[in-house]
Design an enzyme around this catalytic site. Sequence first.
Site: not given
Ligand SMILES: NC(=O)C1=CN([C@@H]2O[C@H](COP(=O)(O)OP(=O)(O)OC[C@H]3O[C@@H](n4cnc5c(N)ncnc54)[C@H](O)[C@@H]3O)[C@@H](O)[C@H]2O)C=CC1
Ligand SMILES: O=C(O)C1=N[C@H](C(=O)O)C[C@H](O)C1
Length: 255
Positions: A142, A146
């Site tokens: 990743h 992350k």
């Molecule tokens: N299920 C999936 O397909 C995917 C899951 N993810 C997951 O999604 C999550 C976010 O990933 P990213 O966008 O890369 O992180 P990021 O750090 O870019 O975004 C997280 C956002 O949440 C905000 N935040 C924090 N506390 C908050 C609250 N109480 N209320 C509202 N907003 C709040 C932060 O200020 C930030 O803007 C991670 O856990 C990641 O692993 C990421 C990509 C794909």
């Molecule tokens: O943080 C990410 O970027 C991602 N988070 C998810 C995970 O932890 O599996 C999904 C994807 O891998 C991207």
Amino acid sequence: MTDEQEKVPGGAVRVGVLGARGRMGAEVCRAVDGADDLALVAAVDQGDELSAAASAEVVVDFTTPDVVMDNLRWCIDQGVHAVVGTTGFTGQRLEQVRGWLAARPDVGVVIAPNFGIGAVLMMQFAARAARHFESVEIIEQHHPRKLDAPSGTATHTARLVAQARAEAGLGPAPDATKDEVPGARGADIDGVRVHAVRATGLLAHQEVLFGTLGETLTIRHDSYDRVSFMPGVLLAVRAVRQRPGLTVGLDALLD
Ligand SMILES: NC(=O)C1=CN([C@@H]2O[C@H](COP(=O)(O)OP(=O)(O)OC[C@H]3O[C@@H](n4cnc5c(N)ncnc54)[C@H](O)[C@@H]3O)[C@@H](O)[C@H]2O)C=CC1
Ligand SMILES: O=C(O)C1=N[C@H](C(=O)O)C[C@H](O)C1
């Protein structure tokens, strides 16, 4: 009816995004904005009041593992359906969500460790292959921003593989290691070794490496852009109102 609701085109699903200024949240806002049948009514990030999303029918959460449970509790209490991509969902957390939903049987929640269609298939293929190989290790790669390791996808894959191995009566994978620098053999998730790589230039990638006598099988998935997650997110947003209770993973929605 609020001013925001009045502006929504007839019939469009009202969607709120939590974590809207984050990498995923911003992408989701763009995807919702670009869909004729969906209307973005709230873009909430840290410091904003959750009540800003009260007019939403469906909330999408891409925040952080330490705040997602409070957000989900709020959604369920408000009767707002939720689509959650945020990682950190242990079995205990899923049970907690089921408990909250028992008091609100009209509410649907979809929690998916990965919304990429290819990633969902990669996990299904890995679960199917697992019973045929004595060895298996998972290598996830990743971007270095992350926060969690190993990834939610790798953890979920390890659990699926471990369950398939147990059902097939397979014991632990062979490993003669006696002398180990801590961490060299990766994390142990339900008996499956998981290795997490972080490097600039990567986005989200995973290999599941299987081995048996004289052959290996590698199942690999790569997300090169966060748009890869959007068809899955929109699929869940459109489906969640018709799926009361908890749905874990996208599999049931794809079928
Ligand atoms: N299920 C999936 O397909 C995917 C899951 N993810 C997951 O999604 C999550 C976010 O990933 P990213 O966008 O890369 O992180 P990021 O750090 O870019 O975004 C997280 C956002 O949440 C905000 N935040 C924090 N506390 C908050 C609250 N109480 N209320 C509202 N907003 C709040 C932060 O200020 C930030 O803007 C991670 O856990 C990641 O692993 C990421 C990509 C794909
Ligand atoms: O943080 C990410 O970027 C991602 N988070 C998810 C995970 O932890 O599996 C999904 C994807 O891998 C991207």
